[in-house]
Design a protein around this motif. Structure first.
Motif, PDB file in Angstrom:
ATOM      1  N   ASN A 180      61.646  34.956  16.508  1.00  0.00           N
ATOM      2  CA  ASN A 180      63.125  36.089  16.553  1.00  0.00           C
ATOM      3  C   ASN A 180      63.388  35.989  17.638  1.00  0.00           C
ATOM      4  OD1 ASN A 180      65.752  36.701  15.040  1.00  0.00           O
ATOM      5  ND2 ASN A 180      65.129  38.182  15.423  1.00  0.00           N
TER       6      ASN A 180
ATOM      7  N   SER B  19      77.532  35.865  25.826  1.00  0.00           N
ATOM      8  CA  SER B  19      78.845  36.250  24.360  1.00  0.00           C
ATOM      9  C   SER B  19      79.789  35.529  25.246  1.00  0.00           C
ATOM     10  CB  SER B  19      78.021  37.776  25.151  1.00  0.00           C
ATOM     11  OG  SER B  19      76.962  38.320  24.897  1.00  0.00           O
TER      12      SER B  19
ATOM     13  N   ASP C  77      84.283  40.098  15.217  1.00  0.00           N
ATOM     14  CA  ASP C  77      83.321  40.962  15.990  1.00  0.00           C
ATOM     15  C   ASP C  77      84.241  41.769  16.025  1.00  0.00           C
ATOM     16  OD1 ASP C  77      81.243  38.974  16.175  1.00  0.00           O
ATOM     17  OD2 ASP C  77      81.851  37.918  17.802  1.00  0.00           O
TER      18      ASP C  77
ATOM     19  N   ARG D 174      81.122  43.667  18.366  1.00  0.00           N
ATOM     20  CA  ARG D 174      80.074  43.607  18.492  1.00  0.00           C
ATOM     21  C   ARG D 174      79.901  41.700  19.251  1.00  0.00           C
ATOM     22  NH1 ARG D 174      78.001  39.432  15.355  1.00  0.00           N
ATOM     23  NH2 ARG D 174      75.359  39.842  14.772  1.00  0.00           N
ATOM     24  N   THR D 175      78.281  41.658  20.013  1.00  0.00           N
ATOM     25  CA  THR D 175      77.714  40.522  20.460  1.00  0.00           C
ATOM     26  C   THR D 175      76.390  40.651  20.477  1.00  0.00           C
ATOM     27  OG1 THR D 175      77.825  39.645  22.559  1.00  0.00           O
ATOM     28  CG2 THR D 175      77.791  41.866  22.673  1.00  0.00           C
ATOM     29  N   ILE D 176      75.614  39.403  20.815  1.00  0.00           N
ATOM     30  CA  ILE D 176      74.119  39.498  20.917  1.00  0.00           C
ATOM     31  C   ILE D 176      73.660  39.736  22.227  1.00  0.00           C
ATOM     32  CG2 ILE D 176      72.166  38.253  19.988  1.00  0.00           C
ATOM     33  CD1 ILE D 176      74.273  39.291  17.594  1.00  0.00           C
TER      34      ILE D 176
ATOM     35  N   GLY E 242      68.157  38.765  21.213  1.00  0.00           N
ATOM     36  CA  GLY E 242      69.021  38.005  20.121  1.00  0.00           C
ATOM     37  C   GLY E 242      69.496  39.835  19.638  1.00  0.00           C
ATOM     38  N   LYS E 243      68.988  41.007  20.312  1.00  0.00           N
ATOM     39  CA  LYS E 243      69.931  42.528  19.948  1.00  0.00           C
ATOM     40  C   LYS E 243      70.897  42.418  18.832  1.00  0.00           C
ATOM     41  CE  LYS E 243      65.566  44.353  21.978  1.00  0.00           C
ATOM     42  NZ  LYS E 243      65.693  45.530  22.986  1.00  0.00           N
ATOM     43  N   ASP E 244      70.900  42.932  17.888  1.00  0.00           N
ATOM     44  CA  ASP E 244      72.754  42.888  17.884  1.00  0.00           C
ATOM     45  C   ASP E 244      73.256  44.592  18.496  1.00  0.00           C
ATOM     46  OD1 ASP E 244      75.256  43.313  16.004  1.00  0.00           O
ATOM     47  OD2 ASP E 244      74.282  42.339  14.463  1.00  0.00           O
ATOM     48  N   ARG E 245      74.627  44.418  19.025  1.00  0.00           N
ATOM     49  CA  ARG E 245      75.147  45.357  19.585  1.00  0.00           C
ATOM     50  C   ARG E 245      76.548  45.678  18.462  1.00  0.00           C
ATOM     51  NH1 ARG E 245      72.080  47.238  23.685  1.00  0.00           N
ATOM     52  NH2 ARG E 245      70.028  46.743  23.933  1.00  0.00           N
ATOM     53  N   SER E 246      77.099  47.496  19.501  1.00  0.00           N
ATOM     54  CA  SER E 246      77.882  47.817  18.560  1.00  0.00           C
ATOM     55  C   SER E 246      78.757  48.156  20.228  1.00  0.00           C
ATOM     56  CB  SER E 246      78.468  48.069  18.133  1.00  0.00           C
ATOM     57  OG  SER E 246      79.798  48.074  17.586  1.00  0.00           O
TER      58      SER E 246
END
Length: 288
Positions: free
Chosen positions: A20, A139, A147, A156-158, A162-166
């Protein structure tokens, strides 16, 4: 590239996807290893001397050497664990010292100059995302209309790994979103599906920088992210908040990105309590 090398490289790509790892990391490592194969003539049978010669070639920055070393070590560790070769020559590569990073932010005036230099609408949007959200070019490239959530005021972004962040949506970004696709990529690729490549974002912002008359080679599109962090600190936002907004795992990384302005240095130094400058040494009083 030899067939066995290409097969090993594809196996390594599959392995990283199973881990991942971020698509950007996998893509960069593939590029590094492809260049290594081209320069040495082989991947699987490469020896430590060829690896050292490649990593130590002239004209490469310390940061790039460290990145390349990391990719090479990961690849040959994979080969050994999968028994595709009996040893790991990369373990004999020396550690690479990299000088401590220095922040290189754009000033507010330079950001304004790029926005008013005649850059096209999408380039201006990229610049705004870099400065007001602190986004990396990767990004920026993949921002999608879905997003953005204007009800919760988030985007929202990565992040790295690969961590999904808001993240909180800046009012300027919220306004920008009203003129961008609500259900599609903000920066679609000109040919085929998907979004533009991060390198395209880099090229467009760099052209705007040059058009604005900013010739300092140390200033890059990533300097918009430096400006984001620096201006937050300048506004006296708590450094932990800045760390979260910049999606840094370590506070030490945030400190690299955030320059301390001359104004804050001046404000800091005058907090020391003033005292009268002595006109005499005081020796006569002590002797008495």
């Amino acid at each position: 590239m030899h067939a066995q090398d290409l097969e090993a490289l594809e196996m390594f790509v599959d392995y990283q996807r199973a881990q991942n790892l971020a698509a950007t990391t996998i893509r960069n490592r593939r590029s590094i290893l492809t260049t290594l194969a081209r320069r040495t003539g082989t991947l699987i049978d490469c020896d430590v001397f060829s690896l050292r010669r490649h990593v130590g070639r002239e004209g490469v920055s310390a940061g790039t050497r460290r990145t390349e070393r990391g990719a090479i070590v990961a690849f040959y560790t994979f080969l050994k664990e999968e028994e595709l070769r009996p040893d790991n020559p990369a373990m004999k590569l020396p550690m690479i010292r990299v000088p401590k990073g220095e922040p290189r932010p754009f000033t507010r005036e330079q950001v304004d100059a790029m926005l008013t230099c005649g850059a096209y609408t999408r380039t201006r949007a990229m610049i705004l995302l870099g400065y007001y959200q602190g986004f990396r070019v990767s990004s920026i490239a993949r921002v999608h209309g879905t997003d953005v959530d204007r009800l919760s005021n988030t985007i929202r972004t990565i992040g790295k790994g690969g961590k999904d962040r808001s993240l909180p949506l800046h009012p300027v970004t919220a306004e920008l979103s009203q003129s961008m696709p609500s259900d599609g990529y903000w920066f679609p690729a000109r040919k085929g599906a998907g979004h533009v490549k991060p390198s395209s974002v880099t090229d467009l912002i760099t052209k705007a920088k040059i058009r604005a008359g900013i010739l300092d080679p140390r200033l890059t599109p990533h300097s918009l992210r430096h400006a984001f962090g620096t201006d937050l600190v300048e506004a006296e936002v708590d450094i932990r908040v800045v760390q979260e907004l910049m999606m840094h795992e370590s506070l030490a990384t945030t400190q690299i990105y955030t320059a301390v302005s001359e104004r804050r240095k001046q404000a800091g130094i005058i907090t020391l309590r003033p005292r009268q400058i002595p006109r005499h040494s005081g020796r006569g009083v002590i002797a008495a």
